[in-house]
Design an enzyme around this catalytic site. Structure first.
Site, PDB file in Angstrom:
ATOM      1  N   PHE A  59     -17.963   6.232 -33.031  1.00  0.00           N
ATOM      2  CA  PHE A  59     -18.290   7.305 -33.972  1.00  0.00           C
ATOM      3  C   PHE A  59     -17.999   8.680 -33.361  1.00  0.00           C
ATOM      4  CE2 PHE A  59     -21.272  10.038 -36.330  1.00  0.00           C
ATOM      5  CZ  PHE A  59     -21.044   9.635 -37.635  1.00  0.00           C
ATOM      6  N   GLU A  60     -18.142   8.793 -32.045  1.00  0.00           N
ATOM      7  CA  GLU A  60     -17.946  10.085 -31.361  1.00  0.00           C
ATOM      8  C   GLU A  60     -16.488  10.341 -30.981  1.00  0.00           C
ATOM      9  OE1 GLU A  60     -20.632   7.966 -30.454  1.00  0.00           O
ATOM     10  OE2 GLU A  60     -21.887   9.221 -31.742  1.00  0.00           O
ATOM     11  N   VAL A  83     -15.074  -1.790 -32.501  1.00  0.00           N
ATOM     12  CA  VAL A  83     -16.165  -1.900 -33.464  1.00  0.00           C
ATOM     13  C   VAL A  83     -16.174  -3.328 -33.989  1.00  0.00           C
ATOM     14  CG1 VAL A  83     -17.322  -0.805 -35.412  1.00  0.00           C
ATOM     15  CG2 VAL A  83     -15.606   0.473 -34.136  1.00  0.00           C
ATOM     16  N   ILE A  84     -17.278  -4.008 -33.758  1.00  0.00           N
ATOM     17  CA  ILE A  84     -17.385  -5.418 -34.138  1.00  0.00           C
ATOM     18  C   ILE A  84     -18.314  -5.532 -35.339  1.00  0.00           C
ATOM     19  CG2 ILE A  84     -18.102  -7.709 -33.360  1.00  0.00           C
ATOM     20  CD1 ILE A  84     -17.333  -6.736 -30.493  1.00  0.00           C
ATOM     21  N   THR A  88     -24.506  -5.932 -41.041  1.00  0.00           N
ATOM     22  CA  THR A  88     -24.933  -4.754 -41.794  1.00  0.00           C
ATOM     23  C   THR A  88     -23.726  -3.871 -42.150  1.00  0.00           C
ATOM     24  OG1 THR A  88     -25.125  -3.259 -39.932  1.00  0.00           O
ATOM     25  CG2 THR A  88     -26.994  -4.729 -40.333  1.00  0.00           C
ATOM     26  N   HIS A  90     -23.301  -0.992 -41.282  1.00  0.00           N
ATOM     27  CA  HIS A  90     -23.096  -0.041 -40.192  1.00  0.00           C
ATOM     28  C   HIS A  90     -21.644  -0.076 -39.709  1.00  0.00           C
ATOM     29  CE1 HIS A  90     -24.281   1.471 -35.966  1.00  0.00           C
ATOM     30  NE2 HIS A  90     -24.334   2.472 -36.810  1.00  0.00           N
ATOM     31  N   PHE A 115      -3.655   4.978 -31.849  1.00  0.00           N
ATOM     32  CA  PHE A 115      -4.844   4.403 -32.488  1.00  0.00           C
ATOM     33  C   PHE A 115      -5.176   3.056 -31.836  1.00  0.00           C
ATOM     34  CE2 PHE A 115      -6.959   2.063 -35.967  1.00  0.00           C
ATOM     35  CZ  PHE A 115      -7.983   2.949 -36.234  1.00  0.00           C
ATOM     36  N   ARG A 129      -7.505  -9.356 -28.575  1.00  0.00           N
ATOM     37  CA  ARG A 129      -6.635  -8.182 -28.722  1.00  0.00           C
ATOM     38  C   ARG A 129      -6.737  -7.229 -27.526  1.00  0.00           C
ATOM     39  NH1 ARG A 129      -8.146 -10.312 -33.246  1.00  0.00           N
ATOM     40  NH2 ARG A 129      -7.211  -9.979 -35.289  1.00  0.00           N
TER      41      ARG A 129
END
Ligand code: INI
Length: 157
Positions: A59-60, A83-84, A88, A90, A115, A129
């Site tokens: 997020f940062e 990001v897994i 939720t 989230h 990216f 990956r």
């Protein structure tokens, strides 16, 4: 054909690269960093011209990437995060905000950004990956910025 074909190569010697790396899922992001640095060095980028900046989570990443881009001293920035997907929503907020933020920075500051953000359903997919059976997304992101630096220079010359 008589057209003028302009394209990048991977032969980028003089380049200063910023890498933004998230500490979340660090056992995987560190593998992405290794993949990225390996590619940069094998294409002639000096290790001392690579800065790796650590942030708490994906997020940062956009904020730190913007700070590096606005300095104007980097030819490109590579963003590395994992990001897994959990049970939720989230995941969607973190992955979506990070992805959109990264591309916003790229266009605002007119700088190539690699990216290297893995968004996966499971830890196993992320490991695949990050240097195992599905390659290394950090290495791919590094190759992409080398080509984009070269392409930018070719267009500007
Ligand atoms: N950050 C990640 O980089 N990956 C994740 O999988 C993740 N999950 O699952 O929550 C994650 N969360 C932290 C987030 O990026 C921020 O650091 C946090 O919300 C504080 O702003």
């Amino acid at each position: 054909m008589q057209i003028n074909k302009i394209e990048g190569t991977f032969d980028v010697k003089e380049a200063r690269i910023g890498i933004v790396i998230s500490r979340w899922n660090s056992f995987i992001t560190e593998r992405l960093l290794e993949g990225a640095v390996d590619i940069l060095k094998r294409h002639g980028v000096d290790e001392t011209a690579i800065d790796a900046v650590y942030c708490p989570g994906s997020f940062e990443i956009p904020l730190v990437t913007a700070k590096l881009a606005e300095k104007g001293t980097y030819d490109a920035v590579i963003c590395l995060g994992v990001v897994i997907r959990g049970a939720t929503p989230h995941f969607d907020y973190v992955a979506g905000t990070a992805s959109r933020g990264i591309s916003d920075v790229m266009l605002k500051y007119n700088i190539p950004i690699g990216f290297g953000l893995l968004t996966t359903d499971s830890i196993e997919q992320a490991v695949e990956r990050a240097g195992t059976k599905a390659g290394n997304k950090g290495a791919e992101a590094a190759l992409t910025v080398l080509e984009m630096i070269s392409l930018n220079r070719a267009i500007s010359s």
